[in-house]
Design an enzyme around this catalytic site. Structure first.
Site, PDB file in Angstrom:
ATOM      1  CG  HIS A 148      -0.357  -0.344   2.517  1.00  0.00           C
ATOM      2  ND1 HIS A 148       0.699   0.327   3.059  1.00  0.00           N
ATOM      3  CD2 HIS A 148      -0.674  -1.318   3.402  1.00  0.00           C
ATOM      4  CE1 HIS A 148       0.998  -0.207   4.235  1.00  0.00           C
ATOM      5  NE2 HIS A 148       0.192  -1.223   4.462  1.00  0.00           N
TER       6      HIS A 148
HETATM    7  P1  TYD Z   1      -2.504  -3.701   7.262  1.00  0.00           P
HETATM    8  O1  TYD Z   1      -2.479  -2.272   6.840  1.00  0.00           O
HETATM    9  O2  TYD Z   1      -2.945  -4.707   6.272  1.00  0.00           O
HETATM   10  O3  TYD Z   1      -1.090  -4.107   7.829  1.00  0.00           O
HETATM   11  P2  TYD Z   1       0.352  -4.064   7.097  1.00  0.00           P
HETATM   12  O4  TYD Z   1       0.568  -2.682   6.623  1.00  0.00           O
HETATM   13  O5  TYD Z   1       1.258  -4.424   8.170  1.00  0.00           O
HETATM   14  O6  TYD Z   1       0.390  -5.086   6.038  1.00  0.00           O
HETATM   15  O7  TYD Z   1      -3.408  -3.798   8.574  1.00  0.00           O
HETATM   16  C1  TYD Z   1      -3.996  -5.004   9.016  1.00  0.00           C
HETATM   17  C2  TYD Z   1      -5.297  -4.675   9.739  1.00  0.00           C
HETATM   18  O8  TYD Z   1      -5.051  -3.903  10.908  1.00  0.00           O
HETATM   19  C3  TYD Z   1      -6.265  -3.880   8.885  1.00  0.00           C
HETATM   20  O9  TYD Z   1      -7.577  -4.381   9.125  1.00  0.00           O
HETATM   21  C4  TYD Z   1      -6.177  -2.473   9.427  1.00  0.00           C
HETATM   22  C5  TYD Z   1      -5.767  -2.667  10.861  1.00  0.00           C
HETATM   23  N1  TYD Z   1      -4.907  -1.596  11.394  1.00  0.00           N
HETATM   24  C6  TYD Z   1      -5.388  -0.712  12.332  1.00  0.00           C
HETATM   25  O10 TYD Z   1      -6.558  -0.784  12.759  1.00  0.00           O
HETATM   26  N2  TYD Z   1      -4.579   0.260  12.816  1.00  0.00           N
HETATM   27  C7  TYD Z   1      -3.290   0.402  12.383  1.00  0.00           C
HETATM   28  O11 TYD Z   1      -2.561   1.315  12.845  1.00  0.00           O
HETATM   29  C8  TYD Z   1      -2.793  -0.516  11.397  1.00  0.00           C
HETATM   30  C9  TYD Z   1      -1.392  -0.394  10.875  1.00  0.00           C
HETATM   31  C10 TYD Z   1      -3.627  -1.499  10.925  1.00  0.00           C
END
Ligand code: TYD
Length: 137
Positions: free
Chosen positions: A53
């Site tokens: 992302h």
């Molecule tokens: P995600 O963005 O997919 O994690 P990464 O960037 O590590 O691959 O996040 C996984 C899940 O956690 C998604 O449902 C969003 C949630 N989340 C939060 O609620 N708060 C946060 O600060 C983060 C980073 C993720």
């Protein structure tokens, strides 16, 4: 500025002594933003790719406080890979940069410092949308 110059590796001071190592990171000093959020990723492994992302609003610093992982960074034109394998180093990731974290060692604990509170709406999770917003596609 190259992408790599915009995403510098940061080296943090070690205040350790004979009792062990101590690394301090203060918002606005060792890193170029005030820290609003901290999260960490562990129990990932070498088969997993995370991230995938870009963020319209958030800046991050990634630090493997234990173990190691890699982060592939691109802006749609340039690309590079940083190996995070020392608790005293991190990488700064500005807004609107696409990142994939992968190759996690079993003991990897990837600490992430963020400049914002979480807002899912500022994430771009589709690479074509990202390229369009970057004016590339
Ligand atoms: P995600 O963005 O997919 O994690 P990464 O960037 O590590 O691959 O996040 C996984 C899940 O956690 C998604 O449902 C969003 C949630 N989340 C939060 O609620 N708060 C946060 O600060 C983060 C980073 C993720």
């Amino acid at each position: 500025m190259t992408l790599q110059e915009r995403c510098p590796i940061l080296h943090f001071g070690d205040l350790g002594d004979e009792r062990g190592k101590l690394v301090v990171i203060e918002g606005g000093q060792a890193i170029p933003f005030e820290i609003k959020r901290v999260f960490y990723i562990y129990d990932s492994d070498a088969t997993v790719v995370r991230g995938q992302h870009a963020n319209r609003e958030s800046e991050f610093v990634l630090i493997n406080v234990a173990g190691k992982s890699k982060v592939r960074i691109t802006d749609g034109k340039e690309e590079f890979v940083a190996v995070l394998d020392r608790p005293m180093m991190g990488i700064y990731i500005p807004k609107m940069v696409w990142k994939d974290m992968y190759d996690f060692s079993p003991d990897s604990v990837l600490l992430v410092l963020a400049s914002t509170h979480y807002d899912g709406g500022e994430y771009i999770r589709d690479y074509d949308t990202y390229l369009q917003e970057m004016g590339i596609k």
